[in-house]
Design a protein around this motif. Structure first.
Motif, short mmCIF file in Angstrom:
data_model
loop_
_atom_site.label_atom_id
_atom_site.label_comp_id
_atom_site.label_asym_id
_atom_site.label_seq_id
_atom_site.Cartn_x
_atom_site.Cartn_y
_atom_site.Cartn_z
N PRO A 1 0.83 -1.21 0.00
CA PRO A 1 0.00 0.00 0.00
C PRO A 1 0.86 1.26 0.00
CG PRO A 1 0.03 -1.00 2.18
CD PRO A 1 0.71 -1.97 1.26
N SER A 2 0.23 2.39 -0.35
CA SER A 2 0.95 3.66 -0.37
C SER A 2 1.24 4.18 1.03
CB SER A 2 0.13 4.71 -1.15
OG SER A 2 -0.08 4.30 -2.49
N ASN A 3 0.43 3.81 1.98
CA ASN A 3 0.62 4.19 3.37
C ASN A 3 0.66 2.95 4.24
OD1 ASN A 3 0.51 7.08 2.95
ND2 ASN A 3 -1.70 6.82 2.57
N ASN A 4 1.19 3.13 5.43
CA ASN A 4 1.26 2.03 6.40
C ASN A 4 1.99 0.80 5.84
OD1 ASN A 4 -0.18 3.31 8.59
ND2 ASN A 4 -2.04 3.07 7.33
N PHE A 5 3.20 1.04 5.39
CA PHE A 5 4.08 -0.05 4.97
C PHE A 5 5.45 0.13 5.62
CE2 PHE A 5 4.89 3.22 1.75
CZ PHE A 5 6.29 3.21 1.68
N SER A 6 6.26 -0.92 5.57
CA SER A 6 7.61 -0.86 6.14
C SER A 6 8.60 -1.53 5.20
CB SER A 6 7.66 -1.53 7.52
OG SER A 6 7.22 -2.88 7.45
N VAL A 7 9.84 -1.08 5.29
CA VAL A 7 10.93 -1.62 4.47
C VAL A 7 12.14 -1.84 5.37
CG1 VAL A 7 12.30 -1.35 2.38
CG2 VAL A 7 10.07 -0.22 2.56
N ARG A 8 12.79 -2.96 5.15
CA ARG A 8 14.00 -3.26 5.93
C ARG A 8 15.16 -3.56 4.97
NH1 ARG A 8 12.97 -7.14 10.48
NH2 ARG A 8 12.87 -5.18 11.67
N TRP A 9 16.29 -2.91 5.22
CA TRP A 9 17.52 -3.16 4.47
C TRP A 9 18.55 -3.81 5.42
CZ3 TRP A 9 14.69 1.27 3.82
CH2 TRP A 9 14.36 1.67 2.51
N SER A 10 19.28 -4.78 4.94
CA SER A 10 20.33 -5.40 5.77
C SER A 10 21.48 -5.85 4.89
CB SER A 10 19.76 -6.59 6.56
OG SER A 10 19.33 -7.60 5.69
N VAL A 11 22.68 -5.75 5.43
CA VAL A 11 23.87 -6.18 4.70
C VAL A 11 24.98 -6.49 5.71
CG1 VAL A 11 24.84 -3.84 4.46
CG2 VAL A 11 25.47 -5.61 2.82
N MET A 12 25.77 -7.49 5.41
CA MET A 12 26.99 -7.74 6.18
C MET A 12 28.17 -7.37 5.29
SD MET A 12 28.59 -11.22 7.90
CE MET A 12 27.50 -11.20 9.32
N ARG A 13 29.08 -6.55 5.81
CA ARG A 13 30.23 -6.16 5.01
C ARG A 13 31.49 -6.15 5.88
NH1 ARG A 13 31.16 -1.06 2.04
NH2 ARG A 13 33.22 -2.02 2.06
N ASP A 14 32.60 -6.20 5.20
CA ASP A 14 33.90 -6.17 5.88
C ASP A 14 34.37 -4.73 5.95
OD1 ASP A 14 36.53 -6.51 6.75
OD2 ASP A 14 36.72 -8.44 5.71
N PHE A 15 34.59 -4.25 7.16
CA PHE A 15 35.05 -2.88 7.35
C PHE A 15 36.57 -2.78 7.42
CE2 PHE A 15 30.65 -2.39 8.32
CZ PHE A 15 30.35 -1.05 8.17
N GLY A 16 37.26 -3.83 7.05
CA GLY A 16 38.72 -3.78 7.06
C GLY A 16 39.27 -3.58 8.46
N SER A 17 40.09 -2.56 8.62
CA SER A 17 40.68 -2.27 9.94
C SER A 17 39.73 -1.50 10.83
CB SER A 17 41.97 -1.46 9.76
OG SER A 17 41.68 -0.22 9.13
N GLY A 18 38.55 -1.13 10.28
CA GLY A 18 37.59 -0.37 11.10
C GLY A 18 38.04 1.07 11.26
N GLY A 19 37.65 1.67 12.39
CA GLY A 19 38.04 3.05 12.67
C GLY A 19 36.84 3.97 12.78
N PRO A 20 37.08 5.30 12.69
CA PRO A 20 35.98 6.27 12.87
C PRO A 20 35.10 6.36 11.62
CG PRO A 20 38.04 7.42 12.42
CD PRO A 20 38.39 5.96 12.54
N PHE A 21 33.77 6.28 11.83
CA PHE A 21 32.80 6.37 10.74
C PHE A 21 31.71 7.36 11.11
CE2 PHE A 21 34.85 2.69 9.14
CZ PHE A 21 34.45 2.51 7.83
N ARG A 22 31.01 7.85 10.09
CA ARG A 22 29.84 8.69 10.30
C ARG A 22 28.64 8.01 9.66
NH1 ARG A 22 30.38 14.85 9.32
NH2 ARG A 22 31.15 14.62 11.47
N PHE A 23 27.60 7.78 10.47
CA PHE A 23 26.33 7.24 9.98
C PHE A 23 25.36 8.41 9.88
CE2 PHE A 23 26.53 2.53 11.55
CZ PHE A 23 27.75 2.38 10.92
N ALA A 24 24.67 8.52 8.74
CA ALA A 24 23.72 9.62 8.55
C ALA A 24 22.43 9.08 7.95
CB ALA A 24 24.31 10.70 7.65
#
Length: 476
Positions: free
Chosen positions: A78-101
């Motif tokens: 429907p155009s209203n009252n719906f939901s969506v989910r995104w998921s992924v597993m990824r390799d962040f290498g050495s990691g470190g500081p990130f910004r999520f927006a």
């Protein structure tokens, strides 16, 4: 605005969820359809409700979360009252500081490994709002999940994540590159080095280094954004093997440690050479590990022999196998020297100096047993001694050229075939002539005996025997 309260209902045996005010209480729901997405690409599932419950209406893959739906986002939703989910597993290498927006109309939540990092869960109609967070992501693989709900009005959602590349924040070294491979072109005499893509998201460049085997000094060959480089010829005669390693550098200026060192030998070499001498056949058998280089062509087996009054390396023949058997060799107690060379398909052969090299892995110094007996028989004299026969053996060979180390005197009773040892041992090397004596105790019973003597060397070779001398013991 969305409905303030919605009674949970069971649909197809799966428990849905309950919304109290702006709080969504998560409850068990059906698993998303099994869709395989490419590396680092989100799996996206659409639901016909705002509780992520029941069977998904659609499951697909989405490379970027940046959507604006003015009506139904997918067939059957429907155009209203719906939901969506995104998921992924990824390799962040050495990691470190990130910004999520994230920004969205209505509700959006962002999770890292199941822990909520962004929470904007409120109906906003057509007005979007946004939020960003700075956080440190540990090294390795992690799961990202983004949940979006549209209650009414425009459906807009966007989410990004990116490393913070300022040197002020990023102090984490990149991972060392992996998958380093090398190949040597025997025609151009150049080495090509390639490696796998680094898993860092803030990679700036790679640097390729080399150093000669035996040296601790690295020389930077190039800095590049590609994943391969051909090193120009650095050793025209192909003798020196080199180590190569690759280092990664990120946008904050941090450099990784070097990759696992990879050795390049312009000339394939024989890493070890062994051999043995067969006394029965008089032949030497040589063996070495078979080379596996793609540019290997053949081996050449050499022996260090006397030629025109001086010693030189003389080829015995060539083979593609890793064994060689020589012609019969005189067992002379001397060392024989052998060497195996490798020739590649470019016609270049292993370095082959004129001299002997005791440290070379492709060279063997093999001691051949001494099969040459002392040439001359010693002299033997008999006399009497207390209760027996005195026997003295003598050799007049000058001390500097003696080819024996001891004497043996044997005795037998006349008329028999069996000899017994009366003396076996060394002599005094300081005396000339060389001599040794024994008093052989024998009963005075009228029997007759015969004696003979011979010399022997350190390898157990015996000289011819002396003349046989006889003696008869008196009868009492």
């Amino acid at each position: 605005m969305h409905q303030k309260s919605l009674l949970a209902a069971r649909t197809g045996g799966a428990l849905s969820a309950v919304v109290f005010g702006s709080l969504l209480v998560a409850t068990p729901h059906a698993a998303a359809a099994d869709v395989a997405c490419s590396t680092n690409v989100y799996k996206r599932t659409f639901y016909k409700n705002t509780s992520f419950s029941g069977s998904p209406a659609k499951t697909d893959c989405d490379g970027v979360i940046s959507q604006s739906w003015s009506g139904s986002p997918a067939s059957g939703v429907p155009s209203n009252n719906f939901s969506v989910r995104w998921s992924v597993m990824r390799d962040f290498g050495s990691g470190g500081p990130f910004r999520f927006a994230a920004s969205a109309t209505d509700g959006v939540r962002v999770y890292l490994d199941g822990v909520r990092k962004i929470d904007l869960w409120k109906g906003t109609g057509d007005t979007a709002r946004s939020k960003s967070v700075n956080l440190t992501v540990p090294a390795g693989k992690h799961t990202l999940r983004v949940d979006y709900v549209n209650w009414t009005g425009a459906a807009k959602v966007k989410y990004t994540y990116a490393p913070r590349t300022s040197a002020t924040y990023d102090k984490t070294k990149p991972l060392a590159p992996i998958g380093v491979k090398t190949s040597y072109n025997t025609t151009s005499r150049k080495t090509t080095v390639s490696w796998s893509a680094n898993r860092e998201m803030d990679l700036a460049s790679y640097s390729l280094y080399r150093r000669p085997v035996g040296s601790g000094t690295w020389t930077r060959v190039t800095t590049t954004t590609s994943r391969s480089h051909t090193d120009p010829a650095v050793n025209p005669d192909d003798r020196t093997p080199f180590y190569y390693e690759v280092r990664a550098r990120d946008k904050a200026g941090n450099s990784s440690s070097g990759s696992r060192d990879t050795i390049v030998r312009p000339l394939p070499i024989v890493s070890s050479l062994t051999g043995s001498y067969d006394r029965a056949t008089g032949k030497v058998s040589l063996k070495w590990p078979l080379n596996t280089e793609t540019h290997f062509d053949h081996y050449t087996v050499l022996s260090n022999d006397e030629v025109d009054g001086s010693y030189a390396w003389v080829p015995l023949g060539t083979t593609k196998g890793n064994t060689w058997t020589t012609d019969p060799i005189t067992p002379d107690g001397e060392f024989r020297h052998y060497r195996v060379l490798v020739t590649n398909d470019g016609g270049t052969t292993t370095y082959n100096p004129h001299w002997l090299d005791a440290t070379a892995s492709n060279e063997l110094w093999l001691g051949i047993p001494d099969g040459t007996a002392p040439a001359h028989a010693p002299d033997l004299a008999l006399s009497t001694c207390t209760n027996g026969v005195g026997a003295t053996v003598t050799d007049n060979t000058p001390a500097p050229i003696r080819d024996f180390t001891g004497f043996e005197i044997e005795r037998r009773e006349v008329g028999t075939d069996t000899w017994s040892v009366a003396l076996h041992g060394p002599f005094d090397p300081r005396r000339t002539p060389a001599t040794a004596s024994v008093c052989d105790p024998l009963p005075a019973d009228g029997r007759s005996y015969e004696y003979r003597a011979r010399s022997y060397d350190a390898a157990g070779n015996y000289s011819p025997s002396s003349a046989v001398h006889g003696v008869t013991r008196p009868a009492r």
